[in-house]
Design an enzyme around this catalytic site. Structure first.
Site, short mmCIF file in Angstrom:
data_model
loop_
_atom_site.label_atom_id
_atom_site.label_comp_id
_atom_site.label_asym_id
_atom_site.label_seq_id
_atom_site.Cartn_x
_atom_site.Cartn_y
_atom_site.Cartn_z
CG ASP A 15 38.47 46.94 30.77
OD1 ASP A 15 39.21 46.96 31.77
OD2 ASP A 15 37.51 46.15 30.64
CG ASP A 66 33.56 42.58 36.55
OD1 ASP A 66 33.46 41.36 36.74
OD2 ASP A 66 33.42 43.10 35.42
CG ASP A 82 37.34 48.27 25.25
OD1 ASP A 82 37.98 47.89 26.24
OD2 ASP A 82 36.11 48.15 25.16
CG ASP A 139 50.17 42.76 33.61
OD1 ASP A 139 51.04 43.37 34.25
OD2 ASP A 139 49.18 42.22 34.13
#
Length: 488
Positions: free
Chosen positions: A146, A239, A148, A91
Site C-alpha cells: 500500500d 485480502d 504508506d 486511480d
C-alpha cells in the site's frame, strides 16, 4: 418491570459470554505463539537456483504526501532487474498522477521495468485495480504494498525462498511502524496491531489454522490467486476474502514475524475511523460470505473454531457496545433487586474474560519491547482498551452494515508522510468525513452517559461497574476529543 430487568441482565450476560469465547481463543493463540518462539523460528530456506519473475503491485489513490517515498523504496529493491516488474496501479484524480508519471519516467530511464497503470474509473476500488493489473503482467509472484509502506531493499530476497513447496500460496510479513511515537493515537494503534502480528498470526500458523494475508507487505503466488477465483469486489476486505477462499482450496500460507515491512499509522482520528470502518465492515462481510462454508468444510474442529472467531472478531464491537449500553441501568438493577444477586454474581464471573486479554497483550508488548520497564504496560493497556471501547459505536455500526449486506465505497486511509515525531499537519485535503457528523455527537453524548453511570455507582455505593464505566468514559471522551481536534 421485573421481566425487563431480567432481560437486560440476560443480554449483558450473553454479550459477556461471547467476549469470553473470543478471549479464550486469544489465550490459546498466545500459548501457541509462545511455544513457537520457544522452539525458535525456522531457518531460512536456501535461495532458489533461478529467481522467479516478480511483479510488485502498488495500488494508490490520491497520495501526494507518500507516493514518491513508496516508489523510491520499491525501485531500490535488491532483485534481478530482468525478473522485476513494478506496477503503479494509479486511480488518482489529483496531482499524484503527475508525481507518479515523473517518477516512472525517472526510473525507466535507468532501466527499471515500471508502469503507471491508469483506469477510466475506480470500479472495484483496490480489488478491481489489483485484478486489472494482474492482466497486464507475467509475474509468477505478486508482491503488494500500500502507499504508506516503505519496503526494505532485501524484502524480496528474504521472502521468496519460503515458496519452497508448490502448495505455498502466500508469504506474509510483519508490519512495522514508521511513526509509532508521533502521538498517543499512533502509540495505541501500534500496541493493538503488534498483538495481531506477534501473536495471532504466529499462533494460527503454529496451530495449523487459517491466517490471513494482511492486504499489503506480502507476496502471493499468482497461480494461487487464480485458482482461488481472483480478487472479488463484494467485500471491503478483499485480502481476507481471498485468503479464506485460497485456504479452503488447500493452499498453505506462511507468516514471517522476523521480516518487517515498515508502514505509517494514521495520525488523525477521521483517517483512523475510515480504516476501522473498512476493516470491521469488511470482516463482517467476509464472515457473512464464508462462515458457513468454513463450518461445513473438512477442516479440524479446532481450525473451524479459530476460523469462526477470526471471522467474527469485529462482531466483538457489537457485543461490547450492547453490554456497555445495558450496564448503566444495571447499576440500578443491582441495588433494587437483591433477589437477582446470584445472577449478578454469575455475570461477574464472565468478567474474567478480560484476564486472558491482559496475558495476550502483555506477551505481545514484551516481544516488541523486551527491555522496557514492566510498569509501562499497565497504563498503555488500559488506555488501549479504553480507546477500543470508545470506538465501539463507530465500529458496531460498520459491522451491522456488513452483516446486512449494505454496500459501501472503499475509502482508503490517507497518510501524511510522517516518521516518528517528525513532520507536521499539512492540511486536511484528504478528509474522509464531515467536520462534525451525527456519530461524533453521539460519541460525545455517550461520554456523558457513561460518566452518569460512574456517578450512579458512587451515589448508590455500588462499585462493581465503576471501573467499566470509567474506561468507557475515558474511551468515548478520547474518541470525541480527537474527532473534534482533528477537524482542522
Amino acid at each position: 418491570m421485573l421481566f425487563l430487568e431480567v432481560t437486560l441482565l440476560v443480554l449483558y450476560g450473553l454479550c459477556l459470554a461471547f467476549i469470553l469465547g473470543f478471549s479464550i481463543t486469544q489465550f490459546q493463540l498466545t500459548q501457541l505463539a509462545r511455544r513457537a518462539y520457544a522452539r525458535g523460528l525456522p531457518t531460512e530456506p536456501p535461495a532458489p537456483a533461478t529467481w522467479p519473475r516478480v511483479t510488485v503491485q502498488l495500488p494508490i489513490y490520491n497520495e501526494v504526501f507518500v507516493v514518491e517515498r513508496l516508489l523510491d523504496a520499491c525501485a531500490a529493491l535488491d532483485y534481478p532487474a530482468d525478473k522485476l516488474h513494478l506496477q503503479v496501479l494509479d486511480d488518482s484524480t489529483d496531482e499524484t498522477v503527475g508525481l507518479v508519471a515523473a517518477r516512472v519516467a525517472h526510473y525507466r530511464a535507468r532501466g527499471l521495468r515500471i508502469d503507471q497503470v491508469r483506469r477510466s474509473d475506480r470500479q472495484g476500488f483496490k480489488a478491481g485495480a489489483l485484478r486489472h493489473g494482474l492482466e497486464l503482467t507475467n509475474g509468477e509472484f505478486i508482491a503488494i504494498f500500500d502507499a504508506d509502506f516503505v519496503p526494505k531493499p532485501d524484502f524480496l530476497r528474504r521472502t521468496l525462498p519460503y515458496f519452497d513447496a508448490p502448495d505455498v500460496g502466500v508469504v506474509q510479513t510483519r508490519w512495522g511502524h514508521l511513526n509509532e511515537y508521533y502521538s498517543l493515537l499512533t502509540q495505541l494503534q501500534a500496541f493493538g496491531l503488534n498483538a495481531h502480528f506477534y501473536l495471532e498470526q504466529v499462533g494460527r500458523t503454529s496451530g495449523g489454522h487459517f491466517i490471513n494475508f494482511n492486504g499489503t507487505g506480502g507476496i502471493w503466488r499468482r497461480s494461487c490467486i487464480e485458482d482461488a477465483g481472483g480478487w472479488h469486489t463484494d467485500t471491503l476486505t478483499e485480502d481476507l476474502d481471498l485468503s479464506y477462499r485460497a485456504q479452503l482450496r488447500g493452499w498453505r500460507f506462511r507468516y514471517l514475524p522476523q521480516v518487517v515491512a515498515p508502514a505509517e499509522l494514521p495520525a488523525a482520528m477521521d483517517a483512523l475511523k475510515s480504516q476501522q470502518f473498512r476493516w470491521t465492515k469488511g470482516a463482517a462481510e467476509t464472515a457473512r460470505k464464508h462462515l458457513l462454508t468454513v463450518l461445513r468444510s473438512n477442516q479440524t474442529t479446532a481450525t473451524k473454531l479459530h476460523a469462526a472467531f477470526h471471522l467474527l472478531n469485529s462482531t466483538v464491537f457489537v457485543a461490547i457496545l450492547l453490554m456497555a449500553l445495558v450496564s448503566v441501568p444495571l447499576v440500578y438493577v443491582r441495588v433494587d433487586l437483591p433477589q437477582l444477586k446470584p445472577l449478578l454474581q454469575l455475570s461477574s464471573v464472565f468478567l474474567l474474560a478480560f484476564v486472558p486479554l491482559i496475558h495476550y497483550y502483555y506477551t505481545s508488548w514484551r516481544l516488541d519491547k523486551p527491555l522496557a520497564s514492566g510498569w509501562r504496560f499497565a497504563p498503555k493497556f488500559l488506555l488501549f482498551m479504553s480507546m477500543s471501547m470508545g470506538l465501539t459505536l463507530h465500529n458496531a455500526r460498520a459491522v451491522l452494515l456488513g452483516w446486512l449486506g449494505k454496500q459501501s465505497a472503499f475509502i482508503r486511509t490517507p497518510k501524511l508522510g510522517l516518521i516518528n515525531q517528525q513532520g507536521t499537519w499539512r492540511g486536511r485535503r484528504y478528509r474522509t468525513g464531515s467536520l462534525l457528523d451525527g456519530l461524533t455527537l453521539l460519541e460525545g453524548l455517550l461520554t456523558l452517559y457513561f460518566a452518569f453511570g460512574i456517578g450512579a455507582g458512587l451515589y448508590l455505593h455500588d462499585w462493581g461497574l465503576i471501573p467499566f464505566h470509567l474506561m468507557l468514559t475515558i474511551g468515548y471522551g478520547l474518541t470525541f476529543y480527537y474527532s473534534m481536534r482533528h477537524r482542522k
